[in-house]
Enzyme design. Structure first.
Site, PDB file in Angstrom:
ATOM      1  CG  ASP A  67     -75.454 -56.124  -0.764  1.00  0.00           C
ATOM      2  OD1 ASP A  67     -75.436 -55.005  -0.243  1.00  0.00           O
ATOM      3  OD2 ASP A  67     -75.426 -56.301  -1.985  1.00  0.00           O
ATOM      4  CG  ASP A 136     -72.058 -59.655 -12.700  1.00  0.00           C
ATOM      5  OD1 ASP A 136     -72.879 -58.873 -12.170  1.00  0.00           O
ATOM      6  OD2 ASP A 136     -71.360 -60.444 -12.052  1.00  0.00           O
ATOM      7  CG  HIS A 138     -74.341 -58.275  -9.167  1.00  0.00           C
ATOM      8  ND1 HIS A 138     -73.016 -58.227  -9.546  1.00  0.00           N
ATOM      9  CD2 HIS A 138     -74.503 -57.273  -8.283  1.00  0.00           C
ATOM     10  CE1 HIS A 138     -72.417 -57.240  -8.906  1.00  0.00           C
ATOM     11  NE2 HIS A 138     -73.291 -56.634  -8.134  1.00  0.00           N
ATOM     12  CD  GLU A 143     -71.403 -61.671  -8.533  1.00  0.00           C
ATOM     13  OE1 GLU A 143     -72.015 -61.144  -9.487  1.00  0.00           O
ATOM     14  OE2 GLU A 143     -70.310 -61.261  -8.135  1.00  0.00           O
TER      15      GLU A 143
HETATM   16  C1  GLP Z   1     -72.374 -54.045  -5.507  1.00  0.00           C
HETATM   17  C2  GLP Z   1     -73.614 -53.975  -4.621  1.00  0.00           C
HETATM   18  C3  GLP Z   1     -74.864 -53.808  -5.463  1.00  0.00           C
HETATM   19  C4  GLP Z   1     -74.657 -52.654  -6.427  1.00  0.00           C
HETATM   20  C5  GLP Z   1     -73.520 -52.960  -7.357  1.00  0.00           C
HETATM   21  C6  GLP Z   1     -73.256 -51.853  -8.356  1.00  0.00           C
HETATM   22  O1  GLP Z   1     -72.215 -55.300  -6.052  1.00  0.00           O
HETATM   23  N1  GLP Z   1     -73.761 -55.112  -3.794  1.00  0.00           N
HETATM   24  O2  GLP Z   1     -75.977 -53.584  -4.619  1.00  0.00           O
HETATM   25  O3  GLP Z   1     -75.830 -52.431  -7.147  1.00  0.00           O
HETATM   26  O4  GLP Z   1     -72.360 -53.122  -6.554  1.00  0.00           O
HETATM   27  O5  GLP Z   1     -72.387 -50.927  -7.784  1.00  0.00           O
HETATM   28  P1  GLP Z   1     -72.139 -49.465  -8.307  1.00  0.00           P
HETATM   29  O6  GLP Z   1     -73.358 -48.706  -8.006  1.00  0.00           O
HETATM   30  O7  GLP Z   1     -70.958 -48.993  -7.499  1.00  0.00           O
HETATM   31  O8  GLP Z   1     -71.855 -49.581  -9.741  1.00  0.00           O
END
Ligand code: GLP
Length: 261
Positions: A67, A136, A138, A143
């Site tokens: 992404d 959440d 995702h 989402e």
């Molecule tokens: C963002 C990214 C996801 C990631 C998520 C969790 O939303 N697009 O790919 O898994 O954050 O982030 P973190 O690893 O900082 O908790």
């Protein structure tokens, strides 16, 4: 779905790195799907060490990131392009032309999303997809309520995700609400997925993903339908799992050829 519970975030990251390294050694022209966020940072630095110290070779590897934020240029300090360059690409030898990240500045977003899907297809599909987990539930930036068959497209982030990601931006800086993300359907087509999560903040999402019903309200729960998914979590994020003891037992009693370490 294989669930592996390690003692710490460091152990989670090292195991994830070993699985990625194993994939690259076994198939040097592997197509890797890559994630951003705080979670995989240590995995990337571990892979960079393997490249430097053990000559782990990425020269034939192709990558596709999950992404990117809409509106952020590749050189923006908070873009995922910049994150990947800083945390991984500048430390290993993946040829630039084999690196793919959605274009946050694309003029025609639907067309660029279609091209992204076509590029994954042309590369032969993703062999190993690395995933983090949103609080959440995702994956990528899909989402809750994302179609479980969705493809690469523009999405609008929830306030929960915008707030969670605010820590990466400077004080007062606007966190983009719009993103381009591989779809849940795109992710599901990867031949193998490894999802890593740690910390108590992920405990609820981990339990809902692994042991809850498969639902678009927890996009990661679709991985229950994936035939080759490894979930690697630490004790803290695993604490709401009802079958914790069983997952430990399975892991500790694997036959030799099934082991990763
Ligand atoms: C963002 C990214 C996801 C990631 C998520 C969790 O939303 N697009 O790919 O898994 O954050 O982030 P973190 O690893 O900082 O908790």
């Amino acid at each position: 779905m294989e669930v592996i519970i390690k003692r710490s975030s460091v152990e989670v990251s090292h195991l994830a790195a070993r699985i990625v390294a194993h994939q690259v050694k076994r198939k040097p022209d592997s197509v890797l799907g890559l994630a951003t966020g705080a979670t995989p940072e240590l995995m990337y630095s571990s892979l960079a060490h393997m490249h430097r110290d053990e000559k782990l070779d990425f020269s034939r590897v192709t990558t596709f990131n999950l992404d990117e934020y809409v509106g952020l240029a590749a050189n923006h300090p908070h873009s995922y392009h910049h994150y990947m360059e800083t945390n991984f690409f500048s430390h290993v030898n993946i040829p630039k032309e084999r690196i793919h990240i959605p274009d946050g500045l694309a003029k025609d977003i639907p067309a660029s999303c279609r091209e992204y899907e076509a590029a994954i297809h042309a590369a032969g599909g993703i062999d190993l997809q690395v995933l983090g987990l949103g609080t959440d539930g995702h994956i990528g930036f899909n989402e809750p309520s994302s179609s479980l068959s969705s493809r690469t497209r523009i999405k609008t982030l929830t306030e929960q995700t915008v707030d969670a990601n605010r820590r990466f931006f400077s004080k007062g800086e606007k966190v983009p609400h719009h993103v381009i993300t591989m779809g849940v359907g795109t992710i599901r087509e990867a031949r193998c997925c490894i999802l890593i999560a740690y910390g108590e903040g992920k405990a609820d999402a981990v339990a809902r993903m692994v042991e809850g019903p498969i639902t678009a309200m927890v996009p990661a729960s679709v991985l229950q339908l994936h035939e080759n998914t490894i979930v690697i979590v630490d004790e803290e994020s695993a604490r709401n799992l009802a079958r914790r003891d069983y997952y430990h037992f399975v892991y500790n009693n694997k036959v030799a050829w099934q082991r990763y370490e």
